[in-house]
Design a protein around this motif. Structure first.
Motif: not given
Ligand SMILES: Nc1ncnc2c1ncn2[C@@H]1O[C@H](COP(=O)(O)OP(=O)(O)OP(=O)(O)O)[C@@H](O)[C@H]1O
Length: 957
Positions: A303, A720, A722
Motif C-alpha cells: 500500500r 479500517k 488494513s
Molecule cells: N505497511 C504498514 N506497515 C506498518 N504499519 C502499518 C502499515 N500499514 C498500516 N500500518 C499501521 O497500522 C495501523 C492501522 O492502519 P490503517 O491504515 O489500516 O488504519 P485506518 O483506520 O485505515 O486509518 P485511516 O483512516 O487514516 O485510513 C496504523 O497504526 C498504521 O500506522
C-alpha cells in the motif's frame, strides 16, 4: 585446503573491484535516485586514460605522448597517471549529472535508466573507436611484493584494492549517516516533495555522489587492469556483478554490498581452482540476482508504495492505413529497385525492428524494462541453427523451433522476474543477457567449435531464399515478418490482453483488485516479446551459411531498447523508428552511400549514445508521441479558432448525469449477487493483521448480507484499511478466515478472490491513469484467461460495455468522458470511474474504502445515494469505510466501530453514533474539531458536529 585458501585470497582482488563499483552504484542511487548502468563504463574510460598516460604512449602518440631527450617514448609514473585517471572518472560523473541527470528529475524512471544505458553505449563505442578492442595487460601497479595471511599470499595490488574499498565504505557510511548532505539525500529519497518543501536542494548531493561514484569506478577499473586486463567490454560489464552486489544490499546497505562484492570475487576464483567452465563462472552474478529476486521480490507492491512512477505514453493500437501503406510500399520498393546492398540493409533493419517490437510489448505495454531481447534472439537463432544443421529441418520449421525456444527461455526466466518491477527488472535481464552469452552463445561445444554450424539454404515452397543468391527475396521474408508482427502487436494493444497489460503497467494493485493475475500478465508479455525476438534470431540464423552468434551481446539489447524508447516505446512506430537505425540498416547504408565511405557503424554507435541522451532530456516519452502531441495541440488550436471560443476542459460538464440518474432516472444497476436480499454473502471471522510487532487489526469479525450496507468507522489508524486489505487478500493476515458465498477463500490471493466475486475500491483509487474511462471499465469486464495473449495477436477482442457497465457509466454521469484518459479527469469524476469499474465487475460483495473522500457536499450526497442503489438494485453486499458521518448515517443499515484494531461498538447508525465509547474514541474528536481543533477533512457544504450527549445533526455550512 591451502590451495583453496590461496584461490580465495586471489579472488579478493576482483571482489574488491566489484565492491568498489557497487559502492559507486549505491552512492549515486542514494544521492540522486538514479540507478547508474554506466558505472562500469565510466570506470572503463578512467582506466583507459590511466593506461594511455602510463603505458599507452609506448606504441606512438597517446594522451601524454612525451619523449625523452634520447627520443624514446616516455610515460607518466603510476601515481600521477592514476590520479588523472581517477579524476577523469570523477569529471565524467559530474558532467553527466550536470548535463543530463539534473534535467531528468520529473521524467519516467524508464527514461533515467535509458539515459544511463545511453551513456554506457556512448562511452563504450567511443573507447572502441579510439583504442580498439584488443586486451592490454600491465604488471602489478604497486610492485610484486606480497604479504602472508594464514599461510596464503596477498599481493600489494589486492591489498590496495581492499584498503581503498573498506576506506570508501567507511567514508560513505559516515557521509550518509552523519553529514547534513547525507541526511538531505535520505530525506530527498524518502519524501522528495516534503524535502523540497523545506528547501532541500537535490543538486549538491547529486553532484557530489556522481563525482565520487565516477572516481570510485575509475579507481576500481585501474586497479583491475593487472588482474583481468584492459578491454572496453570487460570493464563496462563490471556493472553486472556490481549491480548484483548492490541489489542484495537493496541499493542502500553499504556493508552488505561490500560483503557480496567480495564474496562474488572469491567464489569466482575458487570455482576456477576446480576448473569449472568459464561460462558458468561468469554467470554467478546472474544466479545471485535471480536468487535475490526470488527471495526478496514481492508479487505485488505494498500500500502506498510508488508504483512505476510516470510512464511513457502508450499508443491506441489503431492502424493509420495510409501511413502503414506508405511504409510497406517503401519497404517493398527498396529491394526491388535499389542496389543489392540495400536488400541487406532492409534485412538488417527488419530484424532490428523485430527486436524493437519485442521491446514495445514487454517495456512499452507491460512496463517492464528489459535488456534481454538480443539474448533471447540469440537463443532463438541457436535453436534454429541447430534444427537446420543437426536435424535438417525445413526453413519454416526452423523458424518455429527458434521462436518456441525463445518463448520457453523467456517464460523460464520470466517466472522469477515477474516478482520485480521497473529498474530492478533491468538488472535481472542484464544478468540474463550475460548468462545466455556465456553459457550458450560463446560455448564452442554448443555452437559447433571451429567448424561452426552449417546452415541449409532457406527455401519456401521450393523458392530459394538464400541471402547470398537472392538477397532481395530474403529481405522480403524479413520485411514480411516485421510487418506481420507489427500488425499483431497493434492487435494485441487493441484487445483484451492489451488492456490487461496496460492495466498492470499502470497499477498492479488496481489490476489485482479486478481479478487480473499480475505475474500471469507479465509472463504473457515476456512470452510474446520473447517469441518475436526469437523469430528475429531464427531468421538471422539463415543470413549466413555458417551460423554466427557474435551479434547477440548485451550492447545490442541496449541499443534496441534505447532506440525504441527514443522512437516511442509504447508505439509500434517506435519500433519502426528503431528499425531504421540498425547497424548496417537503412540509415547507415544511406549515409555510407551518400558519403561514399565503407562503414560508418562505429560513428553510428557513438551517435546512438548521443541521440539517446538528447532524446531522454527533450522528449522522454519518445519522438512519435511528442510529434503526435504537437499535432493534437495544433488541431485543437485550429478547432478553437474556428469555434472562436474556449474548448470545454476534459471532464467538465455531464456531471449532473449522476445526480439526475440517482434522482430517479431510467437506468439502474443490474443484479450481480447470486443470493436473495438479506442472505449472508461474506463472513469475516477473527481477522488479525500485524505489521512487525504492531497489531493493526485485532480479531475483528463481521458479516455482510445481500442488499445491505455495513459501515465501518473509526479514527485515523484504527485499522479500517488494513481490515479491507486483509479480507480482499491485499495484506497477509496473522489469523482469521474469510468466507464468500459459503466458500472459504482465506487461502486465495487477491486476484482469485476478486474472480470469486469480491470487489473493492481503494482510498487512492488505484485507477489505470493512462487508459480511457471506457478502457478502465472494460478491464473490469474482460475475461481473465491466458488464451487472450494468443487470440488477440490475430483477432483482438475489443470489448463492448455490457448493459450493466453502460448503465453504471450513465448512472455515474460518465457518458461524456468515456474516451477521455482518466489522468485528465478531476478527482470527483475519478472516484466515479473507480465505482463504475467496480460495478462492471458485477461483484457479489463490495468493500468501499473511503469512496466519498475529497468529494464536495452535493457529490457526497450523490455518492451516498449511489451506494444505497448499488446495494438495493444489484443486490451486492456492501461494506463502506467512511470518515464522513453524514454519508455513513445516510447510507448504512448497520455500523461497526473500530479503535486500535478492535471492534468497540456495532449496531444501527443511530445506536452506534450515540454510544459514549464511540463518542470518546472517535466522534469526540469531531466535537473537538468543531471547537477549533484542525479538522481532518474540510466540509464545504455541511458540517457534522456532535454535541455532548445529543444526537448527530448536520448544520448548514
Ligand atoms: N505497511 C504498514 N506497515 C506498518 N504499519 C502499518 C502499515 N500499514 C498500516 N500500518 C499501521 O497500522 C495501523 C492501522 O492502519 P490503517 O491504515 O489500516 O488504519 P485506518 O483506520 O485505515 O486509518 P485511516 O483512516 O487514516 O485510513 C496504523 O497504526 C498504521 O500506522
Amino acid at each position: 585446503m591451502s590451495q583453496l585458501w590461496q584461490f580465495a585470497l586471489i579472488g579478493l582482488a576482483g571482489g574488491g573491484a566489484y565492491a568498489l563499483v557497487a559502492l559507486g552504484v549505491v552512492a549515486v542511487y542514494r544521492g540522486s535516485g538514479v540507478l547508474n548502468f554506466a558505472q562500469g563504463a565510466i570506470g572503463m574510460v578512467g582506466s583507459y586514460v590511466f593506461w594511455d598516460l602510463h603505458a599507452g604512449s609506448e606504441g606512438g602518440a597517446g594522451l601524454y605522448g612525451g619523449t625523452t631527450s634520447s627520443g624514446a617514448v616516455a610515460s607518466l609514473p603510476v601515481a600521477p597517471a592514476m590520479l588523472i585517471g581517477v579524476a577523469s572518472g570523477a569529471v565524467l560523473g559530474l558532467l553527466f549529472y550536470l548535463l543530463v541527470v539534473r534535467l531528468l528529475r520529473n521524467v519516467p524512471d524508464m527514461a533515467k535508466v535509458v539515459a544511463t544505458l545511453g551513456l554506457m553505449l556512448l562511452l563504450q563505442s567511443a573507447v572502441v573507436k579510439r583504442y580498439g578492442t584488443e586486451s592490454h595487460l600491465l604488471p602489478p601497479l604497486f610492485g610484486r611484493g606480497k604479504i602472508k595471511i594464514l599461510g596464503g599470499l596477498v599481493t600489494y595490488d589486492t591489498l590496495a584494492i581492499l584498503v581503498v574499498t573498506i576506506g570508501l565504505a567507511v567514508g560513505l557510511s559516515l557521509m550518509f549517516s552523519r553529514t547534513k548532505l547525507g541526511m538531505n539525500a535520505t530525506a530527498l529519497r524518502e519524501n522528495p516533495t516534503a524535502a523540497s518543501g523545506i528547501g532541500i536542494s537535490p543538486h549538491p548531493t547529486g553532484l557530489i555522489t556522481w563525482g565520487v561514484g565516477g572516481a570510485m569506478a575509475a579507481f576500481a577499473g585501474i586497479l583491475l587492469i593487472p588482474v583481468i586486463g584492459l578491454t572496453p567490454d570487460a570493464l563496462t560489464l563490471l556493472v553486472i556483478p556490481a549491480m548484483a552486489a548492490a541489489l542484495v544490499g537493496r541499493f542502500n546497505a553499504v556493508w552488505t554490498t561490500v560483503a557480496i562484492g567480495l564474496a562474488l570475487g572469491v567464489a569466482e576464483s575458487v570455482m576456477r581452482r576446480y576448473s569449472i567452465n568459464n561460462g558458468v563462472i561468469s554467470s554467478v552474478p546472474f544466479a545471485v540476482i535471480i536468487v535475490t529476486v526470488v527471495l526478496g521480490g514481492a508479487a505485488m507492491p505494498g500500500r502506498g508504495e510508488a508504483l512505476s512512477g510516470r510512464l511513457p505514453r502508450a499508443g491506441s493500437g489503431r492502424l493509420r492505413p495510409v501511413t502503414g501503406l506508405v511504409w510497406v510500399l517503401a519497404a517493398v520498393a527498396i529491394p526491388l529497385f535499389a542496389a543489392p546492398s540495400w536488400s541487406a540493409a532492409m534485412t538488417n533493419s527488419a530484424l532490428f525492428g523485430l527486436l524493437g517490437l519485442s521491446v514495445v510489448v514487454v517495456t512499452g505495454y507491460a512496463g517492464q524494462i528489459s535488456v534481454a531481447c538480443a539474448a533471447l534472439a540469440g537463443f532463438g537463432s541457436f535453436a534454429a541453427a541447430r534444427a537446420s544443421s543437426d536435424l535438417h529441418l525445413p526453413f519454416l520449421v526452423c523458424l518455429i523451433v527458434g521462436t518456441a525456444a525463445a518463448v520457453l527461455l523467456g517464460v523460464v526466466f520470466g517466472a522469477p522476474a515477474v516478482r520485480v518491477r521497473g529498474v530492478n527488472l533491468a538488472i535481472v535481464t542484464l544478468g540474463l543477457s550475460l548468462a545466455v552469452e556465456n553459457l550458450v552463445l560463446s560455448q564452442p561445444k554448443m555452437t559447433g567449435g571451429l567448424d561452426g554450424l552449417h546452415i541449409h539454404r532457406p527455401n519456401l515452397f521450393g523458392l530459394d531464399l538464400s541471402p547470398s543468391a537472392h538477397p532481395d527475396r530474403f529481405a522480403y521474408v524479413c520485411i514480411a515478418a516485421f510487418v506481420l508482427c507489427g500488425l499483431a502487436v497493434l492487435n494485441l494493444r487493441r484487445g483484451e490482453a492489451g488492456r490487461r497489460l496496460l492495466a498492470v503497467r499502470a497499477n498492479e494493485r488496481g489490476a489485482a483488485a479486478l481479478g487480473v493475475s499480475v505475474p500471469g500478465t507479465k509472463l504473457g508479455a515476456f512470452a510474446i516479446s520473447a517469441g518475436i525476438a526469437g523469430l528475429a534470431g531464427a531468421l538471422s540464423a539463415f543470413q549466413f551459411q555458417l551460423a554466427d552468434f557474435t551479434d547477440f551481446g548485451v550492447f545490442r539489447s541496449i541499443s534496441v531498447l534505447a532506440f525504441t524508447v527514443v522512437g516511442g516505446v509504447g508505439f509500434v512506430a517506435g519500433a519502426v523508428f528503431a528499425a531504421t537505425t540498425a547497424v548496417g540498416g537503412v540509415v547507415a547504408t544511406a549515409i555510407s552511400d551518400l558519403l561514399s565511405v565503407d562503414s560508418i557503424d562505429a560513428w553510428l554507435s557513438i551517435a546512438t549514445g548521443l541521440v539517446v541522451l538528447d532524446a531522454m532530456v527533450r522528449s522522454p516519452s519518445g519522438i512519435v508521441p511528442a510529434q503526435a502531441a504537437l499535432k493534437d495541440a495544433v488541431v485543437r488550436l485550429v478547432a478553437r479558432a474556428a469555434r472562436r471560443g474556449p474548448a470545454p476542459a476534459a471532464g467538465d460538464g455531464g456531471h449532473a448525469g449522476a445526480a439526475a440518474a440517482t434522482a430517479g432516472g431510467p437506468v439502474s444497476f443490474e443484479p450481480s449477487c447470486p443470493v436473495p436480499a438479506g442472505e449472508t454473502v461474506l463472513v469475516a471471522r477473527d481477522i488479525r493483521v500485524t505489521y512487525g510487532t504492531a497489531v493493526a487489526v485485532d480479531g475483528v469479525s463481521f458479516e455482510l448480507a445481500a442488499g445491505r450496507v455495513v459501515g465501518v468507522i473509526g479514527p485515523n489508524g484504527a485499522g479500517k484499511t488494513s481490515l479491507i486489505d486483509a479480507v480482499t487478500g491485499f495484506t497477509r493476515t496473522s489469523g482469521g478466515s474469510v468466507e464468500l458465498l459459503g466458500r472459504d477463500i482465506s487461502a486465495l490471493r487477491a486476484p482469485a478472490r476478486a474472480r470469486h466475486g469480491l470487489g473493492r475500491t481503494f482510498q487512492n483509487l488505484e485507477l489505470f491513469d493512462d487508459l480511457s474511462v471506457r478502457e478502465n471499465v472494460l478491464t473490469g469486464l474482460d475475461g481473465r484467461g491466458p488464451l487472450a495473449y494468443v487470440r488477440d495477436l490475430f483477432w483482438p477482442r475489443r470489448g463492448v460495455l455490457s448493459d450493466a457497465a453502460a448503465a453504471a457509466v450513465t448512472l455515474l454521469g460518465l457518458d461524456d468522458v468515456l474516451d477521455t484518459v482518466v489522468a485528465d479527469l478531476p478527482q470527483g469524476r475519478r472516484r466515479m470511474v473507480a465505482i463504475a469499474r467496480l460495478v462492471a465487475q458485477r461483484p457479489a460483495a463490495v468493500l468501499l474504502d473511503e469512496p466519498a473522500a475529497g468529494l464536495n457536499g452535493s457529490e457526497r450526497r450523490t455518492a451516498s445515494e449511489l451506494f444505497r442503489l448499488l446495494a438495493r438494485q444489484s443486490g451486492a453486499a456492501v461494506l463502506l469505510v467512511e470518515h464522513n458521518i453524514d454519508v455513513v448515517a445516510a447510507t448504512c443499515d448497520h455500523v461497526v466501530v473500530l479503535d486500535f484494531g478492535r471492534v468497540i461498538a456495532s449496531g444501527s447508525p443511530d445506536e452506534v453514533l450515540c454510544d459514549p465509547a464511540v463518542r470518546a474514541a472517535y466522534l469526540g474528536k469531531l466535537s473537538g474539531e468543531a471547537q477549533g481543533e484542525p479538522a481532518a477533512e474540510p466540509e464545504p457544504a455541511a458540517e457534522t458536529v456532535v454535541e455532548a450527549g445529543g444526537p448527530i445533526a448536520p448544520v448548514a455550512g
